[in-house]
Design a protein around this motif. Structure first.
Motif, PDB file in Angstrom:
ATOM      1  N   ARG A 252       0.823  -1.207   0.000  1.00 51.29           N
ATOM      2  CA  ARG A 252       0.000   0.000   0.000  1.00 51.29           C
ATOM      3  C   ARG A 252       0.865   1.269   0.000  1.00 51.29           C
ATOM      4  NH1 ARG A 252      -4.372  -2.610  -1.730  1.00 51.29           N
ATOM      5  NH2 ARG A 252      -5.233  -4.047  -0.197  1.00 51.29           N
ATOM      6  N   MET A 253       2.055   1.198   0.598  1.00 51.03           N
ATOM      7  CA  MET A 253       2.968   2.340   0.514  1.00 51.03           C
ATOM      8  C   MET A 253       3.417   2.557  -0.927  1.00 51.03           C
ATOM      9  SD  MET A 253       3.398   3.934   3.387  1.00 51.03           S
ATOM     10  CE  MET A 253       4.939   4.824   3.058  1.00 51.03           C
ATOM     11  N   ALA A 254       3.632   1.468  -1.655  1.00 54.25           N
ATOM     12  CA  ALA A 254       3.992   1.608  -3.069  1.00 54.25           C
ATOM     13  C   ALA A 254       2.870   2.284  -3.849  1.00 54.25           C
ATOM     14  CB  ALA A 254       4.313   0.240  -3.670  1.00 54.25           C
ATOM     15  N   HIS A 255       1.614   1.951  -3.514  1.00 56.07           N
ATOM     16  CA  HIS A 255       0.481   2.622  -4.154  1.00 56.07           C
ATOM     17  C   HIS A 255       0.546   4.133  -3.910  1.00 56.07           C
ATOM     18  CE1 HIS A 255      -2.230  -1.233  -4.080  1.00 56.07           C
ATOM     19  NE2 HIS A 255      -1.187  -1.345  -4.882  1.00 56.07           N
ATOM     20  N   ALA A 256       0.842   4.527  -2.678  1.00 52.62           N
ATOM     21  CA  ALA A 256       0.936   5.960  -2.376  1.00 52.62           C
ATOM     22  C   ALA A 256       2.028   6.622  -3.205  1.00 52.62           C
ATOM     23  CB  ALA A 256       1.205   6.156  -0.878  1.00 52.62           C
ATOM     24  N   GLY A 257       3.162   5.935  -3.344  1.00 52.35           N
ATOM     25  CA  GLY A 257       4.273   6.521  -4.094  1.00 52.35           C
ATOM     26  C   GLY A 257       3.940   6.760  -5.554  1.00 52.35           C
ATOM     27  N   VAL A 258       3.287   5.775  -6.205  1.00 52.45           N
ATOM     28  CA  VAL A 258       2.994   5.958  -7.627  1.00 52.45           C
ATOM     29  C   VAL A 258       1.918   7.023  -7.835  1.00 52.45           C
ATOM     30  CG1 VAL A 258       3.725   3.618  -8.203  1.00 52.45           C
ATOM     31  CG2 VAL A 258       1.289   4.075  -7.769  1.00 52.45           C
ATOM     32  N   ILE A 259       1.000   7.160  -6.874  1.00 57.52           N
ATOM     33  CA  ILE A 259      -0.015   8.222  -6.987  1.00 57.52           C
ATOM     34  C   ILE A 259       0.657   9.591  -6.952  1.00 57.52           C
ATOM     35  CG2 ILE A 259      -1.937   9.340  -5.784  1.00 57.52           C
ATOM     36  CD1 ILE A 259      -2.794   6.486  -4.895  1.00 57.52           C
ATOM     37  N   LEU A 260       1.600   9.789  -6.054  1.00 57.81           N
ATOM     38  CA  LEU A 260       2.310  11.065  -5.994  1.00 57.81           C
ATOM     39  C   LEU A 260       3.076  11.323  -7.295  1.00 57.81           C
ATOM     40  CD1 LEU A 260       3.519  10.652  -2.332  1.00 57.81           C
ATOM     41  CD2 LEU A 260       2.021  12.480  -3.142  1.00 57.81           C
ATOM     42  N   GLY A 261       3.597  10.249  -7.884  1.00 54.73           N
ATOM     43  CA  GLY A 261       4.329  10.400  -9.132  1.00 54.73           C
ATOM     44  C   GLY A 261       3.476  10.859 -10.298  1.00 54.73           C
ATOM     45  N   LEU A 262       2.147  10.784 -10.151  1.00 57.27           N
ATOM     46  CA  LEU A 262       1.268  11.273 -11.216  1.00 57.27           C
ATOM     47  C   LEU A 262       1.342  12.784 -11.372  1.00 57.27           C
ATOM     48  CD1 LEU A 262      -1.904   9.138 -10.404  1.00 57.27           C
ATOM     49  CD2 LEU A 262      -0.344   8.817 -12.344  1.00 57.27           C
ATOM     50  N   ALA A 263       1.704  13.480 -10.303  1.00 59.06           N
ATOM     51  CA  ALA A 263       1.679  14.942 -10.333  1.00 59.06           C
ATOM     52  C   ALA A 263       3.016  15.575  -9.987  1.00 59.06           C
ATOM     53  CB  ALA A 263       0.613  15.451  -9.349  1.00 59.06           C
ATOM     54  N   VAL A 264       4.012  14.753  -9.636  1.00 60.19           N
ATOM     55  CA  VAL A 264       5.306  15.273  -9.189  1.00 60.19           C
ATOM     56  C   VAL A 264       6.406  14.616 -10.008  1.00 60.19           C
ATOM     57  CG1 VAL A 264       6.858  15.579  -7.231  1.00 60.19           C
ATOM     58  CG2 VAL A 264       4.370  15.538  -6.853  1.00 60.19           C
ATOM     59  N   ASP A 265       7.240  15.420 -10.644  1.00 57.60           N
ATOM     60  CA  ASP A 265       8.360  14.884 -11.414  1.00 57.60           C
ATOM     61  C   ASP A 265       9.411  14.285 -10.478  1.00 57.60           C
ATOM     62  OD1 ASP A 265       7.440  15.555 -13.979  1.00 57.60           O
ATOM     63  OD2 ASP A 265       8.225  17.602 -13.819  1.00 57.60           O
ATOM     64  N   GLY A 266      10.052  13.225 -10.946  1.00 55.24           N
ATOM     65  CA  GLY A 266      11.213  12.694 -10.242  1.00 55.24           C
ATOM     66  C   GLY A 266      10.910  11.833  -9.030  1.00 55.24           C
ATOM     67  N   VAL A 267       9.686  11.303  -8.918  1.00 47.05           N
ATOM     68  CA  VAL A 267       9.392  10.381  -7.823  1.00 47.05           C
ATOM     69  C   VAL A 267       9.888   8.984  -8.209  1.00 47.05           C
ATOM     70  CG1 VAL A 267       7.583   9.267  -6.446  1.00 47.05           C
ATOM     71  CG2 VAL A 267       7.408  11.704  -7.022  1.00 47.05           C
ATOM     72  N   ARG A 268      10.677   8.402  -7.349  1.00 49.09           N
ATOM     73  CA  ARG A 268      11.201   7.059  -7.554  1.00 49.09           C
ATOM     74  C   ARG A 268      10.690   6.174  -6.416  1.00 49.09           C
ATOM     75  NH1 ARG A 268      14.932  10.804  -7.994  1.00 49.09           N
ATOM     76  NH2 ARG A 268      15.784  10.309  -5.922  1.00 49.09           N
ATOM     77  N   VAL A 269      10.063   5.081  -6.759  1.00 46.91           N
ATOM     78  CA  VAL A 269       9.439   4.219  -5.760  1.00 46.91           C
ATOM     79  C   VAL A 269      10.350   3.035  -5.470  1.00 46.91           C
ATOM     80  CG1 VAL A 269       7.428   2.811  -5.194  1.00 46.91           C
ATOM     81  CG2 VAL A 269       7.150   4.918  -6.514  1.00 46.91           C
ATOM     82  N   GLU A 270      10.779   2.944  -4.232  1.00 47.99           N
ATOM     83  CA  GLU A 270      11.643   1.853  -3.817  1.00 47.99           C
ATOM     84  C   GLU A 270      10.863   0.539  -3.744  1.00 47.99           C
ATOM     85  OE1 GLU A 270      14.350   1.912   0.008  1.00 47.99           O
ATOM     86  OE2 GLU A 270      12.394   1.046   0.463  1.00 47.99           O
ATOM     87  N   ASP A 271      11.438  -0.525  -4.269  1.00 50.70           N
ATOM     88  CA  ASP A 271      10.885  -1.881  -4.143  1.00 50.70           C
ATOM     89  C   ASP A 271       9.424  -1.948  -4.584  1.00 50.70           C
ATOM     90  OD1 ASP A 271      10.738  -4.576  -3.517  1.00 50.70           O
ATOM     91  OD2 ASP A 271      10.378  -4.239  -1.373  1.00 50.70           O
ATOM     92  N   VAL A 272       9.156  -1.471  -5.789  1.00 47.87           N
ATOM     93  CA  VAL A 272       7.778  -1.522  -6.300  1.00 47.87           C
ATOM     94  C   VAL A 272       7.299  -2.966  -6.426  1.00 47.87           C
ATOM     95  CG1 VAL A 272       8.325  -1.573  -8.766  1.00 47.87           C
ATOM     96  CG2 VAL A 272       6.225  -0.449  -7.983  1.00 47.87           C
ATOM     97  N   ALA A 273       8.222  -3.917  -6.481  1.00 52.38           N
ATOM     98  CA  ALA A 273       7.844  -5.329  -6.601  1.00 52.38           C
ATOM     99  C   ALA A 273       7.108  -5.843  -5.375  1.00 52.38           C
ATOM    100  CB  ALA A 273       9.082  -6.190  -6.855  1.00 52.38           C
ATOM    101  N   THR A 274       7.145  -5.108  -4.264  1.00 54.32           N
ATOM    102  CA  THR A 274       6.410  -5.538  -3.070  1.00 54.32           C
ATOM    103  C   THR A 274       4.907  -5.583  -3.329  1.00 54.32           C
ATOM    104  OG1 THR A 274       6.282  -5.227  -0.662  1.00 54.32           O
ATOM    105  CG2 THR A 274       6.073  -3.248  -2.021  1.00 54.32           C
TER     106      THR A 274
END
Length: 432
Positions: free
Chosen positions: A388-410
């Motif tokens: 669920r933390m990975a979900h939060a990270g990718v949502i932020l990346g929709l509107a913010v440049d340069g967001v990198r999500v650690e361990d998206v494979a989780t």
């Protein structure tokens, strides 16, 4: 909260260059799949779980039931389940699956073997003690070394006396569901009485009760904080698994965050899944939400509105909602979710830390978060091995440049190849 070990090559979260217009088909519900598997294993005869979710959590449940002696076989897109004799010693890997750690031990009491449970390192910190104590009170032999946590061993005696038990389920509704799922097979059934702070995620207990009734089990839930299951057979019933509505959160957020449009196919007319609350939450944030022709359509606004929400019953949605709140044009307050500190990670502290890493103006509360508008910037968003933390990270990346999500494979915990499905949804195509 300890800093997680760094994971190499964080995943660049994709950002669309225009409002999206997508159609999304989701995999099946983890909560429904694992309950259906367990009830099929307890049933009087063979049954089929149709279109189940096949993810890490559900594969662990299937493996646990096979280890006990249940037949769980692939049948096209389905799982065919044949109850077997539970007469062997076994090892059960819980991974990070709370449903495996909590739902399987109560049925092991009905076996005639000794079953050892363990899981991923963080799983040893997740709460299970109150349920193990309740099992002991009901007549099941449990050896947890006094830890009230993994690892532990359950020794089955072939039957369980059952009866009335008092439990504090304020840390997890799964404590109640676990006892109810096995209760019909106990000699005296089970009468579960909760004492303590309110039980979180009540929709998940309602899901359990509804599925038990589908199997012909008598359940009395007429009194608050009490659930009684009468002893009796568990009928063999085939289940059609609904799409996982909690996993819909990032895809609906794709519309909300971009001012675009997303249609999720197969959204049920009626469901016990907590994810159905996304309809109301997104409406409050300014989205246009329509349930039409068996699909859910969300259209995002020009600017998201902040919200003041008690998410106690739908705590699993908190990471996705918090990410949208960080993109909103007015303050938000998310309350009632102290229990999510005991989820895959301490989600409140993790969210406060990672939102802050991206420049969000966020205040951590004991039971939630306060989030005010701020200018965000790119950074690595850590996930703490939490899907669920990975979900939060990718949502932020929709509107913010340069967001990198650690361990998206989780995200494979409940959504195989989430990264591929997400990239298709952001840039064009229909994930499947």
């Amino acid at each position: 909260m300890s800093e997680p070990a760094p994971v190499p090559d964080p995943w660049p979260a994709p950002r669309p260059d225009a409002p999206v217009d997508r159609v999304v088909r989701l995999p099946g519900s983890k909560s429904l799949t694992n309950r259906a598997l367990l009830l099929a294993a307890l049933a009087e005869g063979p049954s089929v779980v149709r279109r189940p979710l096949r993810s890490r959590d559900t594969l662990l449940m299937a493996a646990a039931l096979r280890a006990l002696g249940t037949g769980v076989e692939d049948h096209g897109d389905d799982w065919a389940v044949v109850p077997g004799a539970w007469d062997r010693d076994a090892e059960v890997d819980c991974g990070l699956a709370g449903t495996v750690m909590r739902f399987v031990p109560p049925v092991v009491g009905l076996a005639t073997g000794s079953v050892h449970f363990d899981g991923d390192p963080h799983m040893r910190q997740r709460p299970v003690g109150p349920m193990l104590a309740a099992l002991s009170a009901l007549g099941v032999r449990v050896d947890d070394g006094g830890r009230g946590a993994l690892p532990f061993t359950v020794a089955g005696a072939g039957s369980v006396p059952g009866g009335t038990v008092t439990i504090d389920a304020s840390a997890s509704s799964q404590f109640v569901s676990a006892l109810l799922l096995a209760g019909a097979r106990y000699d005296a059934g089970v009468d579960v009485r909760h004492v303590g702070k309110p039980v979180p995620s009540l929709p998940h207990i309602e899901m359990t009760v509804e599925m038990l009734r589908q199997h012909g089990v008598e359940v009395d839930d007429s009194d608050a904080n009490r659930w009684a299951v009468r002893p009796g057979p568990v009928a063999a019933v085939d289940h059609d698994i609904e799409p996982d509505l909690s996993n819909a959160a990032p895809f609906l957020a794709l519309a909300a965050a971009t001012g675009g449009r997303v249609r999720v196919t197969g959204w049920p007319e009626r469901t016990t899944q907590p994810g159905d609350e996304l309809r109301e939450i997104l409406t409050l944030m300014g989205c246009r939400v329509e349930h039409t022709g068996g699909d859910l359509v969300v259209e995002g606004p020009e600017r998201l509105d902040g919200v003041d929400l008690d998410l106690h019953d739908v705590g699993e949605l908190t990471p996705a909602v918090a990410a949208l709140c960080a993109l909103a044009g007015s303050p938000s307050h998310l309350r009632g979710v102290a229990h999510i500190r005991g989820h895959e990670t301490d989600r409140i502290t993790a969210l406060a830390t990672e939102l802050g890493r991206l420049g969000a103006d966020v205040t951590e509360r004991e039971d939630g978060l306060s989030i005010r508008p701020a200018t965000l910037h790119g950074a690595t968003f850590r996930t703490y091995a939490d899907h669920r933390m990975a979900h939060a990270g990718v949502i932020l990346g929709l509107a913010v440049d340069g967001v990198r999500v650690e361990d998206v494979a989780t995200t494979a915990k409940t959504f195989p190849d989430f990264a591929g499905a997400w990239s298709l949804a952001v840039h064009g195509g229909s994930p499947s």
